[in-house]
Design a protein around this motif. Structure first.
Motif, PDB file in Angstrom:
ATOM      1  N   HIS A 134      47.741  33.597  45.527  1.00  0.00           N
ATOM      2  CA  HIS A 134      46.998  34.526  44.680  1.00  0.00           C
ATOM      3  C   HIS A 134      45.507  34.488  45.037  1.00  0.00           C
ATOM      4  CE1 HIS A 134      50.672  33.867  42.263  1.00  0.00           C
ATOM      5  NE2 HIS A 134      50.476  35.111  41.877  1.00  0.00           N
ATOM      6  N   HIS A 135      44.894  35.663  45.057  1.00  0.00           N
ATOM      7  CA  HIS A 135      43.485  35.761  45.431  1.00  0.00           C
ATOM      8  C   HIS A 135      42.691  36.486  44.348  1.00  0.00           C
ATOM      9  CE1 HIS A 135      44.605  39.837  46.500  1.00  0.00           C
ATOM     10  NE2 HIS A 135      45.507  39.363  47.343  1.00  0.00           N
ATOM     11  N   ALA A 136      41.398  36.743  44.633  1.00  0.00           N
ATOM     12  CA  ALA A 136      40.500  37.297  43.622  1.00  0.00           C
ATOM     13  C   ALA A 136      40.952  38.667  43.125  1.00  0.00           C
ATOM     14  CB  ALA A 136      39.084  37.391  44.192  1.00  0.00           C
ATOM     15  N   ASN A 137      41.497  39.499  44.023  1.00  0.00           N
ATOM     16  CA  ASN A 137      41.969  40.822  43.600  1.00  0.00           C
ATOM     17  C   ASN A 137      43.162  40.703  42.663  1.00  0.00           C
ATOM     18  OD1 ASN A 137      40.622  41.108  46.371  1.00  0.00           O
ATOM     19  ND2 ASN A 137      40.682  43.246  45.643  1.00  0.00           N
ATOM     20  N   ASP A 138      44.066  39.761  42.943  1.00  0.00           N
ATOM     21  CA  ASP A 138      45.199  39.519  42.034  1.00  0.00           C
ATOM     22  C   ASP A 138      44.683  39.144  40.651  1.00  0.00           C
ATOM     23  OD1 ASP A 138      47.241  39.920  43.956  1.00  0.00           O
ATOM     24  OD2 ASP A 138      46.955  37.887  44.701  1.00  0.00           O
ATOM     25  N   ASN A 139      43.638  38.341  40.629  1.00  0.00           N
ATOM     26  CA  ASN A 139      43.073  37.883  39.373  1.00  0.00           C
ATOM     27  C   ASN A 139      42.524  39.063  38.560  1.00  0.00           C
ATOM     28  OD1 ASN A 139      42.421  35.963  37.488  1.00  0.00           O
ATOM     29  ND2 ASN A 139      40.740  35.064  38.652  1.00  0.00           N
ATOM     30  N   LEU A 140      41.788  39.948  39.235  1.00  0.00           N
ATOM     31  CA  LEU A 140      41.248  41.128  38.562  1.00  0.00           C
ATOM     32  C   LEU A 140      42.370  42.021  38.053  1.00  0.00           C
ATOM     33  CD1 LEU A 140      38.979  43.079  37.769  1.00  0.00           C
ATOM     34  CD2 LEU A 140      39.030  43.965  40.114  1.00  0.00           C
ATOM     35  N   GLU A 141      43.400  42.224  38.858  1.00  0.00           N
ATOM     36  CA  GLU A 141      44.524  43.081  38.449  1.00  0.00           C
ATOM     37  C   GLU A 141      45.243  42.498  37.236  1.00  0.00           C
ATOM     38  OE1 GLU A 141      45.166  44.333  43.124  1.00  0.00           O
ATOM     39  OE2 GLU A 141      46.730  43.200  42.078  1.00  0.00           O
ATOM     40  N   THR A 142      45.423  41.175  37.226  1.00  0.00           N
ATOM     41  CA  THR A 142      46.069  40.520  36.073  1.00  0.00           C
ATOM     42  C   THR A 142      45.233  40.695  34.817  1.00  0.00           C
ATOM     43  OG1 THR A 142      47.145  38.892  37.510  1.00  0.00           O
ATOM     44  CG2 THR A 142      46.908  38.320  35.180  1.00  0.00           C
ATOM     45  N   PHE A 143      43.932  40.561  34.950  1.00  0.00           N
ATOM     46  CA  PHE A 143      43.015  40.779  33.829  1.00  0.00           C
ATOM     47  C   PHE A 143      43.187  42.191  33.267  1.00  0.00           C
ATOM     48  CE2 PHE A 143      38.999  42.636  32.449  1.00  0.00           C
ATOM     49  CZ  PHE A 143      38.554  41.740  31.496  1.00  0.00           C
ATOM     50  N   LEU A 144      43.214  43.187  34.144  1.00  0.00           N
ATOM     51  CA  LEU A 144      43.329  44.583  33.707  1.00  0.00           C
ATOM     52  C   LEU A 144      44.693  44.868  33.081  1.00  0.00           C
ATOM     53  CD1 LEU A 144      41.508  46.313  36.701  1.00  0.00           C
ATOM     54  CD2 LEU A 144      40.658  46.045  34.354  1.00  0.00           C
ATOM     55  N   ILE A 145      45.752  44.279  33.634  1.00  0.00           N
ATOM     56  CA  ILE A 145      47.092  44.443  33.051  1.00  0.00           C
ATOM     57  C   ILE A 145      47.109  43.893  31.631  1.00  0.00           C
ATOM     58  CG2 ILE A 145      49.478  43.615  33.176  1.00  0.00           C
ATOM     59  CD1 ILE A 145      49.227  43.772  36.238  1.00  0.00           C
TER      60      ILE A 145
END
Length: 437
Positions: free
Chosen positions: A123-134
Protein backbone atom coordinates in the motif's frame (compact mmCIF):
# COMPACT_ATOMS: atom_id res chain seq x y z
CA UNK A 1 13.65 5.55 -4.34
CA UNK A 2 16.02 2.70 -3.52
CA UNK A 3 18.10 4.99 -1.31
CA UNK A 4 14.97 6.34 0.40
CA UNK A 5 13.70 2.80 1.02
CA UNK A 6 16.98 1.67 2.58
CA UNK A 7 17.03 4.79 4.76
CA UNK A 8 13.45 4.08 5.81
CA UNK A 9 14.45 0.60 6.96
CA UNK A 10 17.38 2.01 8.90
CA UNK A 11 15.30 4.66 10.69
CA UNK A 12 11.77 3.23 10.89
CA UNK A 13 12.06 -0.53 10.47
CA UNK A 14 15.54 -1.57 11.70
CA UNK A 15 14.11 -4.86 12.93
CA UNK A 16 13.55 -5.94 9.31
CA UNK A 17 17.25 -6.80 9.12
CA UNK A 18 16.84 -9.68 11.59
CA UNK A 19 13.30 -10.67 10.57
CA UNK A 20 11.74 -13.26 8.28
CA UNK A 21 9.31 -11.38 6.04
CA UNK A 22 6.39 -12.52 3.92
CA UNK A 23 5.60 -10.20 0.98
CA UNK A 24 2.08 -10.05 -0.47
CA UNK A 25 2.69 -9.85 -4.22
CA UNK A 26 -0.18 -9.55 -6.70
CA UNK A 27 1.99 -8.92 -9.77
CA UNK A 28 1.06 -5.25 -9.97
CA UNK A 29 3.69 -2.53 -10.07
CA UNK A 30 3.43 -1.68 -6.35
CA UNK A 31 4.06 -5.17 -5.00
CA UNK A 32 6.69 -6.05 -7.62
CA UNK A 33 8.65 -2.89 -6.79
CA UNK A 34 8.38 -3.76 -3.08
CA UNK A 35 9.87 -7.18 -3.80
CA UNK A 36 12.71 -5.67 -5.84
CA UNK A 37 13.45 -3.10 -3.13
CA UNK A 38 13.57 -5.82 -0.47
CA UNK A 39 16.03 -7.70 -2.68
CA UNK A 40 18.20 -4.58 -2.97
CA UNK A 41 18.08 -4.15 0.81
CA UNK A 42 19.18 -7.80 1.25
CA UNK A 43 16.19 -8.67 3.41
CA UNK A 44 15.14 -12.24 4.19
CA UNK A 45 11.75 -12.60 2.53
CA UNK A 46 9.38 -14.97 0.78
CA UNK A 47 6.44 -14.22 -1.51
CA UNK A 48 2.73 -15.01 -1.13
CA UNK A 49 0.28 -14.67 -4.03
CA UNK A 50 -3.52 -14.94 -3.98
CA UNK A 51 -5.37 -16.11 -7.09
CA UNK A 52 -8.95 -15.00 -6.53
CA UNK A 53 -10.12 -16.52 -9.85
CA UNK A 54 -12.12 -13.41 -10.75
CA UNK A 55 -10.56 -12.65 -14.15
CA UNK A 56 -10.28 -16.09 -15.75
CA UNK A 57 -7.09 -16.62 -17.75
CA UNK A 58 -5.75 -13.22 -16.67
CA UNK A 59 -5.72 -14.35 -13.03
CA UNK A 60 -3.73 -17.47 -13.95
CA UNK A 61 -1.22 -15.38 -15.91
CA UNK A 62 -0.77 -13.13 -12.88
CA UNK A 63 0.03 -16.20 -10.79
CA UNK A 64 2.53 -17.47 -13.35
CA UNK A 65 4.18 -14.04 -13.49
CA UNK A 66 4.64 -13.99 -9.70
CA UNK A 67 6.00 -17.55 -9.74
CA UNK A 68 8.57 -16.47 -12.34
CA UNK A 69 9.41 -13.40 -10.25
CA UNK A 70 10.03 -15.57 -7.16
CA UNK A 71 12.28 -17.85 -9.19
CA UNK A 72 14.21 -14.85 -10.52
CA UNK A 73 14.60 -13.49 -6.98
CA UNK A 74 15.48 -16.97 -5.70
CA UNK A 75 12.97 -16.80 -2.86
CA UNK A 76 10.25 -19.17 -1.64
CA UNK A 77 6.82 -18.72 -3.20
CA UNK A 78 3.41 -19.58 -1.72
CA UNK A 79 0.25 -19.38 -3.82
CA UNK A 80 -3.39 -20.09 -3.04
CA UNK A 81 -6.45 -20.36 -5.27
CA UNK A 82 -9.74 -19.06 -3.86
CA UNK A 83 -13.34 -19.46 -4.97
CA UNK A 84 -13.96 -15.84 -4.08
CA UNK A 85 -17.43 -15.53 -5.58
CA UNK A 86 -18.75 -18.55 -3.65
CA UNK A 87 -17.18 -17.28 -0.42
CA UNK A 88 -18.79 -13.87 -0.92
CA UNK A 89 -22.18 -15.46 -1.64
CA UNK A 90 -21.99 -17.80 1.37
CA UNK A 91 -21.02 -14.96 3.71
CA UNK A 92 -23.37 -12.39 2.17
CA UNK A 93 -20.57 -9.85 1.59
CA UNK A 94 -19.11 -7.98 -1.38
CA UNK A 95 -16.44 -9.50 -3.64
CA UNK A 96 -13.95 -6.89 -2.39
CA UNK A 97 -14.63 -7.72 1.25
CA UNK A 98 -14.45 -11.46 0.52
CA UNK A 99 -11.06 -11.07 -1.17
CA UNK A 100 -9.81 -9.02 1.78
CA UNK A 101 -10.91 -11.61 4.36
CA UNK A 102 -9.53 -14.51 2.35
CA UNK A 103 -6.09 -13.00 1.77
CA UNK A 104 -5.50 -11.71 5.29
CA UNK A 105 -6.70 -14.96 6.90
CA UNK A 106 -4.36 -16.89 4.62
CA UNK A 107 -1.43 -14.55 5.28
CA UNK A 108 -1.95 -15.09 9.00
CA UNK A 109 -1.98 -18.88 8.51
CA UNK A 110 1.27 -18.73 6.53
CA UNK A 111 2.91 -16.47 9.10
CA UNK A 112 2.07 -18.83 11.94
CA UNK A 113 2.84 -22.01 10.02
CA UNK A 114 6.24 -20.96 8.62
CA UNK A 115 7.26 -18.64 11.48
CA UNK A 116 7.40 -15.38 9.55
CA UNK A 117 7.82 -12.33 11.75
CA UNK A 118 5.83 -9.88 9.61
CA UNK A 119 3.65 -9.68 6.51
CA UNK A 120 4.47 -6.76 4.18
CA UNK A 121 1.95 -5.25 1.77
CA UNK A 122 2.60 -2.62 -0.92
CA UNK A 123 0.00 0.00 0.00
CA UNK A 124 1.24 3.48 -0.90
CA UNK A 125 0.28 7.13 -0.38
CA UNK A 126 -2.36 7.12 -3.13
CA UNK A 127 -4.03 4.05 -1.59
CA UNK A 128 -4.11 5.92 1.69
CA UNK A 129 -5.82 8.95 0.14
CA UNK A 130 -8.36 6.75 -1.67
CA UNK A 131 -9.19 4.90 1.56
CA UNK A 132 -9.69 8.23 3.32
CA UNK A 133 -12.10 9.39 0.59
CA UNK A 134 -14.01 6.08 0.60
CA UNK A 135 -14.50 6.31 4.36
CA UNK A 136 -15.50 9.97 4.05
CA UNK A 137 -18.15 9.13 1.43
CA UNK A 138 -19.54 6.19 3.43
CA UNK A 139 -19.46 8.04 6.74
CA UNK A 140 -16.96 7.30 9.47
CA UNK A 141 -15.46 8.47 12.72
CA UNK A 142 -12.09 9.98 13.47
CA UNK A 143 -10.37 6.62 13.24
CA UNK A 144 -11.69 6.01 9.71
CA UNK A 145 -10.33 9.39 8.60
CA UNK A 146 -6.88 8.57 10.01
CA UNK A 147 -6.26 6.34 7.00
CA UNK A 148 -4.28 3.14 6.57
CA UNK A 149 -1.99 2.26 9.47
CA UNK A 150 1.68 1.75 8.70
CA UNK A 151 1.73 -1.05 11.26
CA UNK A 152 -1.29 -3.10 12.24
CA UNK A 153 -0.23 -6.00 14.46
CA UNK A 154 1.96 -8.14 12.21
CA UNK A 155 0.94 -6.39 8.96
CA UNK A 156 3.38 -3.65 7.87
CA UNK A 157 3.09 -1.27 4.91
CA UNK A 158 6.57 0.18 4.28
CA UNK A 159 5.63 2.03 1.04
CA UNK A 160 2.93 4.25 2.54
CA UNK A 161 5.03 7.40 2.26
CA UNK A 162 5.77 6.81 -1.43
CA UNK A 163 3.37 7.89 -4.20
CA UNK A 164 2.11 5.81 -7.09
CA UNK A 165 3.98 8.13 -9.44
CA UNK A 166 7.28 7.55 -7.61
CA UNK A 167 6.78 3.79 -7.69
CA UNK A 168 5.92 3.68 -11.41
CA UNK A 169 8.83 5.98 -12.31
CA UNK A 170 11.22 3.75 -10.36
CA UNK A 171 9.88 0.64 -12.12
CA UNK A 172 10.34 2.20 -15.56
CA UNK A 173 13.80 3.52 -14.71
CA UNK A 174 14.93 0.10 -13.49
CA UNK A 175 13.21 -1.77 -16.38
CA UNK A 176 11.02 -3.71 -13.94
CA UNK A 177 8.16 -5.65 -15.53
CA UNK A 178 4.75 -5.93 -13.91
CA UNK A 179 1.21 -7.02 -14.65
CA UNK A 180 -1.67 -4.60 -15.24
CA UNK A 181 -4.97 -5.61 -13.65
CA UNK A 182 -7.63 -4.87 -16.27
CA UNK A 183 -10.28 -4.47 -13.56
CA UNK A 184 -8.43 -1.38 -12.28
CA UNK A 185 -9.64 0.52 -15.35
CA UNK A 186 -13.32 -0.08 -14.54
CA UNK A 187 -15.12 2.65 -12.59
CA UNK A 188 -17.91 0.36 -11.39
CA UNK A 189 -15.99 -0.06 -8.13
CA UNK A 190 -15.93 2.93 -5.76
CA UNK A 191 -12.15 2.87 -5.31
CA UNK A 192 -11.53 2.98 -9.05
CA UNK A 193 -14.05 5.78 -9.55
CA UNK A 194 -12.31 7.80 -6.84
CA UNK A 195 -8.90 6.99 -8.37
CA UNK A 196 -9.81 7.89 -11.96
CA UNK A 197 -12.39 10.66 -11.49
CA UNK A 198 -12.27 12.23 -8.02
CA UNK A 199 -8.54 12.40 -7.23
CA UNK A 200 -7.54 13.99 -10.59
CA UNK A 201 -10.23 16.66 -10.07
CA UNK A 202 -8.88 17.37 -6.58
CA UNK A 203 -5.32 17.53 -7.91
CA UNK A 204 -6.48 20.15 -10.42
CA UNK A 205 -7.61 22.23 -7.44
CA UNK A 206 -4.44 21.50 -5.46
CA UNK A 207 -1.40 20.06 -7.29
CA UNK A 208 0.15 19.34 -3.87
CA UNK A 209 -2.84 17.24 -2.84
CA UNK A 210 -0.89 14.28 -1.45
CA UNK A 211 1.41 16.49 0.60
CA UNK A 212 -1.56 18.44 1.99
CA UNK A 213 -3.35 15.19 2.75
CA UNK A 214 -0.30 13.85 4.60
CA UNK A 215 -0.31 16.95 6.83
CA UNK A 216 -4.05 16.66 7.46
CA UNK A 217 -3.72 12.98 8.27
CA UNK A 218 -0.91 13.73 10.71
CA UNK A 219 -3.18 16.18 12.54
CA UNK A 220 -6.02 13.65 12.57
CA UNK A 221 -3.70 11.00 13.96
CA UNK A 222 -2.63 13.35 16.76
CA UNK A 223 -6.27 13.99 17.60
CA UNK A 224 -6.96 10.25 17.53
CA UNK A 225 -4.07 9.68 19.93
CA UNK A 226 -5.49 12.37 22.21
CA UNK A 227 -8.89 10.66 22.22
CA UNK A 228 -7.31 7.30 23.00
CA UNK A 229 -5.33 8.83 25.88
CA UNK A 230 -8.56 10.30 27.29
CA UNK A 231 -10.38 6.98 26.97
CA UNK A 232 -7.50 5.19 28.72
CA UNK A 233 -7.74 7.70 31.56
CA UNK A 234 -11.48 7.31 32.19
CA UNK A 235 -11.75 3.61 31.28
CA UNK A 236 -11.20 2.32 34.87
CA UNK A 237 -13.95 4.63 36.12
CA UNK A 238 -16.51 3.31 33.61
CA UNK A 239 -15.70 -0.31 32.86
CA UNK A 240 -15.53 -3.25 35.22
CA UNK A 241 -14.60 -6.76 34.15
CA UNK A 242 -16.86 -9.39 35.61
CA UNK A 243 -17.49 -13.10 35.29
CA UNK A 244 -19.59 -12.90 32.15
CA UNK A 245 -18.08 -9.93 30.30
CA UNK A 246 -17.91 -6.21 31.03
CA UNK A 247 -20.13 -3.83 32.99
CA UNK A 248 -20.31 -0.11 32.11
CA UNK A 249 -21.39 2.44 34.73
CA UNK A 250 -24.31 4.46 33.27
CA UNK A 251 -24.26 7.13 35.99
CA UNK A 252 -20.62 7.95 35.30
CA UNK A 253 -21.24 8.00 31.54
CA UNK A 254 -24.02 10.54 32.01
CA UNK A 255 -21.73 12.87 33.96
CA UNK A 256 -18.97 13.15 31.39
CA UNK A 257 -18.96 15.22 28.17
CA UNK A 258 -19.98 13.48 24.95
CA UNK A 259 -21.04 10.09 26.36
CA UNK A 260 -22.12 8.85 22.91
CA UNK A 261 -18.60 9.36 21.56
CA UNK A 262 -17.13 7.67 24.62
CA UNK A 263 -19.43 4.68 24.16
CA UNK A 264 -18.31 4.44 20.54
CA UNK A 265 -14.65 4.41 21.53
CA UNK A 266 -15.26 1.78 24.23
CA UNK A 267 -17.40 -0.54 22.11
CA UNK A 268 -16.22 -0.03 18.52
CA UNK A 269 -14.13 -3.22 18.49
CA UNK A 270 -17.17 -5.39 19.32
CA UNK A 271 -18.91 -4.96 15.96
CA UNK A 272 -21.82 -2.69 16.88
CA UNK A 273 -23.21 -0.50 14.09
CA UNK A 274 -26.48 0.96 15.43
CA UNK A 275 -24.86 3.61 17.61
CA UNK A 276 -28.08 5.57 18.25
CA UNK A 277 -29.60 2.39 19.69
CA UNK A 278 -26.49 1.80 21.79
CA UNK A 279 -26.65 5.33 23.19
CA UNK A 280 -30.42 5.19 23.81
CA UNK A 281 -29.92 2.01 25.81
CA UNK A 282 -28.80 4.15 28.76
CA UNK A 283 -32.40 5.44 29.14
CA UNK A 284 -34.14 2.18 28.21
CA UNK A 285 -35.91 -0.27 30.52
CA UNK A 286 -33.85 -2.99 32.16
CA UNK A 287 -33.59 -6.04 29.96
CA UNK A 288 -33.52 -4.20 26.64
CA UNK A 289 -30.64 -5.28 24.38
CA UNK A 290 -28.67 -4.23 21.31
CA UNK A 291 -26.83 -6.88 19.29
CA UNK A 292 -23.76 -6.99 17.08
CA UNK A 293 -22.71 -10.07 15.15
CA UNK A 294 -20.69 -11.36 18.10
CA UNK A 295 -21.86 -9.50 21.23
CA UNK A 296 -24.86 -8.07 22.98
CA UNK A 297 -25.24 -5.01 25.17
CA UNK A 298 -27.84 -5.32 27.92
CA UNK A 299 -29.42 -2.55 29.99
CA UNK A 300 -29.38 -3.72 33.61
CA UNK A 301 -30.52 -1.08 36.12
CA UNK A 302 -27.59 1.37 36.34
CA UNK A 303 -25.27 -0.62 34.12
CA UNK A 304 -24.75 -1.65 30.52
CA UNK A 305 -23.56 -5.25 30.42
CA UNK A 306 -21.50 -6.45 27.47
CA UNK A 307 -21.38 -10.20 26.87
CA UNK A 308 -20.32 -12.44 24.04
CA UNK A 309 -23.09 -14.24 22.16
CA UNK A 310 -22.42 -17.93 22.80
CA UNK A 311 -24.88 -20.38 21.24
CA UNK A 312 -25.92 -22.79 23.92
CA UNK A 313 -28.37 -25.63 24.22
CA UNK A 314 -30.37 -24.72 27.33
CA UNK A 315 -31.93 -28.20 27.27
CA UNK A 316 -28.64 -29.86 28.19
CA UNK A 317 -28.78 -31.90 31.37
CA UNK A 318 -26.08 -33.67 33.39
CA UNK A 319 -26.40 -36.59 35.77
CA UNK A 320 -24.88 -37.35 39.15
CA UNK A 321 -25.33 -41.03 39.95
CA UNK A 322 -25.81 -42.40 43.44
CA UNK A 323 -22.45 -43.18 45.02
CA UNK A 324 -20.60 -40.61 42.90
CA UNK A 325 -18.48 -38.47 45.18
CA UNK A 326 -16.94 -36.21 42.54
CA UNK A 327 -18.25 -34.66 39.30
CA UNK A 328 -16.80 -31.97 37.04
CA UNK A 329 -19.79 -30.27 35.42
CA UNK A 330 -20.48 -26.91 33.69
CA UNK A 331 -21.74 -25.34 36.93
CA UNK A 332 -18.51 -26.26 38.74
CA UNK A 333 -16.87 -29.18 40.52
CA UNK A 334 -19.28 -31.09 42.75
CA UNK A 335 -18.22 -33.05 45.83
CA UNK A 336 -20.82 -35.31 47.44
CA UNK A 337 -20.25 -37.14 50.70
CA UNK A 338 -22.29 -38.65 53.53
CA UNK A 339 -21.50 -36.99 56.87
CA UNK A 340 -22.58 -37.50 60.48
CA UNK A 341 -23.34 -33.91 61.37
CA UNK A 342 -23.99 -30.48 59.88
CA UNK A 343 -21.07 -28.12 60.01
CA UNK A 344 -20.91 -24.46 59.05
CA UNK A 345 -22.74 -23.82 55.78
CA UNK A 346 -22.23 -21.27 53.01
CA UNK A 347 -23.45 -20.43 49.49
CA UNK A 348 -21.31 -23.17 47.95
CA UNK A 349 -22.34 -25.93 50.39
CA UNK A 350 -25.65 -27.53 51.36
CA UNK A 351 -26.72 -30.41 53.64
CA UNK A 352 -29.71 -32.46 52.53
CA UNK A 353 -31.72 -35.47 53.65
CA UNK A 354 -30.34 -38.27 51.51
CA UNK A 355 -33.45 -40.41 51.92
CA UNK A 356 -35.56 -37.77 50.17
CA UNK A 357 -33.34 -37.71 47.09
CA UNK A 358 -34.20 -39.52 43.88
CA UNK A 359 -31.10 -40.54 41.94
CA UNK A 360 -29.61 -39.77 39.56
CA UNK A 361 -29.56 -36.10 40.48
CA UNK A 362 -29.99 -33.85 37.45
CA UNK A 363 -28.11 -30.63 36.79
CA UNK A 364 -29.80 -28.26 34.35
CA UNK A 365 -30.30 -24.57 33.56
CA UNK A 366 -33.37 -22.84 34.95
CA UNK A 367 -36.37 -22.12 32.74
CA UNK A 368 -39.46 -19.95 32.99
CA UNK A 369 -42.07 -21.53 35.30
CA UNK A 370 -39.51 -23.14 37.63
CA UNK A 371 -40.26 -22.77 41.33
CA UNK A 372 -38.82 -24.02 44.59
CA UNK A 373 -39.27 -23.72 48.37
CA UNK A 374 -36.39 -21.49 49.52
CA UNK A 375 -34.69 -22.76 52.67
CA UNK A 376 -35.63 -20.60 55.64
CA UNK A 377 -38.85 -19.34 54.04
CA UNK A 378 -42.43 -20.54 54.05
CA UNK A 379 -44.12 -21.50 50.80
CA UNK A 380 -42.91 -21.75 47.25
CA UNK A 381 -41.38 -19.06 45.08
CA UNK A 382 -40.92 -18.73 41.34
CA UNK A 383 -37.29 -18.68 40.26
CA UNK A 384 -37.95 -15.55 38.21
CA UNK A 385 -39.16 -13.74 41.36
CA UNK A 386 -36.25 -15.10 43.38
CA UNK A 387 -33.77 -13.78 40.80
CA UNK A 388 -35.57 -10.44 40.70
CA UNK A 389 -35.36 -10.11 44.49
CA UNK A 390 -31.64 -10.86 44.32
CA UNK A 391 -31.27 -8.26 41.54
CA UNK A 392 -29.47 -10.68 39.26
CA UNK A 393 -28.49 -9.44 35.81
CA UNK A 394 -29.62 -11.29 32.69
CA UNK A 395 -26.24 -13.04 32.23
CA UNK A 396 -26.35 -14.12 35.90
CA UNK A 397 -29.85 -15.54 35.42
CA UNK A 398 -28.82 -17.32 32.22
CA UNK A 399 -25.88 -18.90 34.00
CA UNK A 400 -27.87 -20.11 37.01
CA UNK A 401 -27.91 -23.89 37.42
CA UNK A 402 -30.35 -26.12 39.27
CA UNK A 403 -29.59 -29.39 40.99
CA UNK A 404 -32.77 -31.45 40.84
CA UNK A 405 -34.18 -34.62 42.30
CA UNK A 406 -36.73 -35.80 39.77
CA UNK A 407 -38.85 -32.72 39.00
CA UNK A 408 -38.03 -31.04 42.32
CA UNK A 409 -35.29 -28.46 42.75
CA UNK A 410 -32.82 -29.41 45.48
CA UNK A 411 -30.50 -26.46 45.07
CA UNK A 412 -30.28 -23.25 43.08
CA UNK A 413 -26.57 -23.90 42.86
CA UNK A 414 -24.46 -21.61 45.02
CA UNK A 415 -27.50 -19.46 45.81
CA UNK A 416 -30.21 -21.17 47.90
CA UNK A 417 -31.16 -24.70 48.95
CA UNK A 418 -34.73 -26.03 48.83
CA UNK A 419 -36.44 -26.43 52.19
CA UNK A 420 -38.11 -29.73 51.17
CA UNK A 421 -34.79 -31.56 51.42
CA UNK A 422 -33.59 -29.99 54.66
CA UNK A 423 -32.50 -32.08 57.64
CA UNK A 424 -35.39 -32.16 60.08
CA UNK A 425 -34.41 -34.96 62.53
CA UNK A 426 -31.10 -36.12 64.07
CA UNK A 427 -31.46 -39.70 62.79
CA UNK A 428 -31.67 -38.76 59.10
CA UNK A 429 -28.85 -39.57 56.69
CA UNK A 430 -27.03 -36.36 55.88
CA UNK A 431 -25.55 -35.75 52.45
CA UNK A 432 -23.12 -32.85 52.06
CA UNK A 433 -22.94 -31.32 48.57
CA UNK A 434 -20.45 -28.61 47.62
CA UNK A 435 -19.87 -26.87 44.32
CA UNK A 436 -16.62 -25.02 43.62
CA UNK A 437 -16.84 -22.74 40.61
Amino acid sequence: MEKSFKNLIKTRFPYFIQSRLLLAVSGGVDSVVLARLCEKARLDFSIAHCNFNLRGEESDKDQQFVEDLAEDLDVAMYSQNFDTEKYAEDKGISIQMAARELRYDWFDELRNLFKFDYVLTAHHANDNLETFLINLVRGTGLEGLSGIKVENNKIIRPLLEFTRKEIEEYAKRENIDWREDSSNASTKYMRNKIRHDIVPALEDLNPQLLQSFAQTQSHLKENQDLVEDYISLIYPKIVRKDKYGYSLDINFLKKIPHPKSVLYQLLKSFGFTEWDDVFNLMEAQSGKMVFSGTHRLIKDRESLILTEIIPENNNSTFRIEEGEDFAMLPAGTFHISEVSEIEETGPSCIYVNKEKLEFPLILRKWKQGDYFYPFGMKGKKKLSDFFKDKKLSLPEKENSWLLCSGEKIVWVVNQRADDRFAISAPDQKILKITCNQ
